[in-house]
Scaffold this motif. Structure first.
Motif, short mmCIF file in Angstrom:
data_model
loop_
_atom_site.label_atom_id
_atom_site.label_comp_id
_atom_site.label_asym_id
_atom_site.label_seq_id
_atom_site.Cartn_x
_atom_site.Cartn_y
_atom_site.Cartn_z
N LEU A 47 0.83 -1.19 0.00
CA LEU A 47 0.00 0.00 0.00
C LEU A 47 0.87 1.25 0.00
CD1 LEU A 47 -2.42 -1.23 2.80
CD2 LEU A 47 -2.93 -1.15 0.35
N TYR A 96 -7.62 3.20 -3.82
CA TYR A 96 -8.64 3.14 -2.77
C TYR A 96 -8.92 4.53 -2.21
CZ TYR A 96 -7.60 -1.90 -2.46
OH TYR A 96 -7.42 -3.24 -2.72
N LEU A 101 -10.01 8.00 10.42
CA LEU A 101 -10.63 7.91 11.74
C LEU A 101 -10.34 9.18 12.51
CD1 LEU A 101 -12.18 6.11 13.73
CD2 LEU A 101 -9.98 5.13 14.41
N ILE A 104 -7.37 10.21 15.07
CA ILE A 104 -6.33 9.17 14.98
C ILE A 104 -5.89 9.07 13.54
CG2 ILE A 104 -5.85 6.71 15.27
CD1 ILE A 104 -7.91 6.68 17.50
N TYR A 105 -4.60 8.91 13.33
CA TYR A 105 -4.09 8.90 11.96
C TYR A 105 -4.18 7.51 11.34
CZ TYR A 105 -2.46 13.57 12.99
OH TYR A 105 -2.41 14.90 13.33
N ALA A 106 -5.38 6.94 11.38
CA ALA A 106 -5.64 5.63 10.77
C ALA A 106 -6.81 5.77 9.82
CB ALA A 106 -5.95 4.60 11.85
N PHE A 107 -6.96 4.78 8.97
CA PHE A 107 -8.02 4.79 7.97
C PHE A 107 -9.00 3.67 8.32
CE2 PHE A 107 -5.63 7.89 5.85
CZ PHE A 107 -4.32 7.50 5.80
N ASP A 108 -10.17 4.05 8.83
CA ASP A 108 -11.06 3.03 9.38
C ASP A 108 -12.02 2.43 8.37
OD1 ASP A 108 -13.68 5.02 10.96
OD2 ASP A 108 -12.39 5.47 9.23
N TRP A 110 -12.63 1.75 4.14
CA TRP A 110 -12.04 1.76 2.80
C TRP A 110 -13.10 1.51 1.75
CZ3 TRP A 110 -6.39 0.97 1.90
CH2 TRP A 110 -5.65 1.13 3.07
N HIS B 36 -0.83 1.42 13.37
CA HIS B 36 -2.12 0.82 13.06
C HIS B 36 -1.88 -0.39 12.16
CE1 HIS B 36 -3.21 4.80 14.46
NE2 HIS B 36 -2.54 5.31 13.43
N TYR B 38 -3.60 -3.35 9.41
CA TYR B 38 -4.67 -3.66 8.47
C TYR B 38 -4.55 -5.12 8.02
CZ TYR B 38 -4.90 1.41 8.33
OH TYR B 38 -4.99 2.73 8.69
N PRO B 46 -8.20 -3.58 2.07
CA PRO B 46 -7.73 -3.70 3.45
C PRO B 46 -8.81 -3.31 4.45
CG PRO B 46 -6.09 -2.62 2.08
CD PRO B 46 -7.35 -2.71 1.27
N LEU B 48 -9.24 -2.17 8.67
CA LEU B 48 -8.55 -1.77 9.89
C LEU B 48 -8.70 -2.85 10.95
CD1 LEU B 48 -6.97 0.46 11.40
CD2 LEU B 48 -9.20 1.38 12.13
N TYR B 51 -5.96 -0.15 15.85
CA TYR B 51 -5.62 1.26 15.75
C TYR B 51 -5.05 1.77 17.06
CZ TYR B 51 -9.98 2.33 18.24
OH TYR B 51 -10.98 2.40 19.17
N TYR B 89 -0.62 -5.33 7.05
CA TYR B 89 0.18 -4.13 6.87
C TYR B 89 0.18 -3.28 8.13
CZ TYR B 89 0.02 -5.05 1.83
OH TYR B 89 0.15 -5.62 0.58
N GLN B 91 1.03 0.61 9.68
CA GLN B 91 0.98 1.99 9.18
C GLN B 91 1.23 2.96 10.31
OE1 GLN B 91 -2.71 3.95 9.11
NE2 GLN B 91 -1.26 5.63 9.28
N CYS B 93 2.84 7.40 10.92
CA CYS B 93 3.11 8.68 10.28
C CYS B 93 4.60 8.97 10.43
CB CYS B 93 2.30 9.80 10.92
SG CYS B 93 0.53 9.66 10.61
N PHE B 102 3.42 3.17 5.20
CA PHE B 102 3.03 1.77 5.39
C PHE B 102 4.26 0.88 5.41
CE2 PHE B 102 -1.56 1.60 5.05
CZ PHE B 102 -1.89 2.79 4.40
#
Lengths: 120, 111
Positions: A47, A96, A101, A104-108, A110, B36, B38, B46, B48, B51, B89, B91, B93, B102
Motif C-alpha cells: 500500500l 482506494y 478515523l 487518529i491517523y488511521a483509515f477506518d 475503505w 495501526h 490492516y 484492506p 482496519l 488502531y 500491513y 501503518q 506517520c 506503510f
C-alpha cells in the motif's frame, strides 16, 4: 454506516491525466476532524498513501508524488476528487478511497477500490 | 523500499500463535506516532484491524492484539484460524516525510 466508492477510468494512456472520484455516504466532510484520502496498491505490491483532504480544506500529499497530485472536495455532493498528471505504466494500481478515523491517523473505512491500468 | 519494515511472510499451524513485527525509526514510530494494522484478505480491500497501537475496532476478535515499544510494533494473532490467512500491513506517520507511511506487508500462511 459509512461507505465510500471510487469511480473513474479503468485504462489511461501514458502521459494522460487520471481523474478519480470518491463518492461517500454516512458522514459529512464539513464536520471538524473528518478527512478523506487516497491510497494505491500496485498488483502484488504494498500500500502507498497518496493524498488526504480535511474538513477545513487542508490538503496533504505524498512527498514523492506531490507535483503530480491534486485533491479537492465537493461537500455538497459528498465527493472527493483526485487528479494525477503524467501517468506512467508504473502507476498501474488499485486506487482506494479511505475515511480517516477522527483524532487518529488511521483509515477506518475503505472503498472497494478501482483498478487503473496505464498502457498505450 | 518501505519506510516501515515487516517480514515478507510468516506461517503457523491452526491454533498456534504468530507475531508480525513492524520496525520503524526515530522519525515515525520512535517519534511517538501510533501504529495501526490492516488485514487484507485475498482480492479484497484492506480492513482496519488495530488502531492506536493496541485498540481493536468493533467486531475484531480479541485473538488479534497489538503492541508498540521504542521504534517497533508487533501484531499478535492467537488461536490461528484458516480464515486469518491474509496480508497484514502496519501503518504510521513520519515527521521527516510529513506523510502517512506503510510497511511492505506480511503474508500470513496458515499451514
Amino acid at each position: 454506516q459509512i461507505t465510500l466508492k471510487e469511480s473513474g477510468p479503468t485504462l489511461v494512456k501514458p502521459t494522460q491525466t487520471l481523474t478519480l472520484t470518491c463518492t461517500f455516504s454516512g458522514f459529512s466532510l464539513s464536520i471538524s476532524g473528518v478527512g478523506v484520502g487516497w491510497i494505491r496498491q500496485p498488483p502484488g505490491k504494498a500500500l502507498e498513501w497518496l493524498a488526504l483532504i480535511y474538513w477545513d480544506d487542508d490538503k496533504r500529499y505524498s512527498p514523492s508524488l506531490k507535483s503530480r497530485l491534486t485533491i479537492t472536495k465537493d461537500t455538497s455532493k459528498n465527493q472527493v476528487v483526485l487528479t494525477m498528471t503524467n501517468m506512467d505504466p508504473v502507476d498501474t494500481a488499485t486506487y482506494y478511497c479511505v475515511h480517516r478515523l477522527g483524532g487518529i491517523y488511521a483509515f477506518d473505512i475503505w472503498g472497494q477500490g478501482t483498478m487503473v491500468t496505464v498502457s498505450s | 523500499q518501505s519506510v516501515l519494515t515487516q517480514p515478507p511472510s510468516v506461517s503457523g499451524a491452526p491454533g498456534q500463535r504468530v507475531t508480525i513485527s513492524c520496525t520503524g525509526s526515530s522519525s515515525n514510530i520512535g517519534a511517538g506516532y501510533d501504529v495501526h494494522w490492516y488485514q487484507q484478505l485475498p482480492g479484497t480491500a484492506p480492513k482496519l484491524l488495530i488502531y492506536g497501537n493496541s485498540n481493536r475496532p468493533s467486531g475484531v476478535p480479541d485473538r488479534f492484539s497489538g503492541s508498540k515499544s521504542g521504534t517497533s510494533a508487533s501484531l499478535a494473532i492467537t488461536g490461528l484460524q484458516a480464515e486469518d490467512e491474509a496480508d497484514y500491513y502496519c501503518q504510521s506517520c513520519d515527521s521527516s516525510l510529513s506523510a502517512w507511511v506503510f510497511g511492505g506487508g506480511t503474508k500470513l500462511t496458515v499451514l
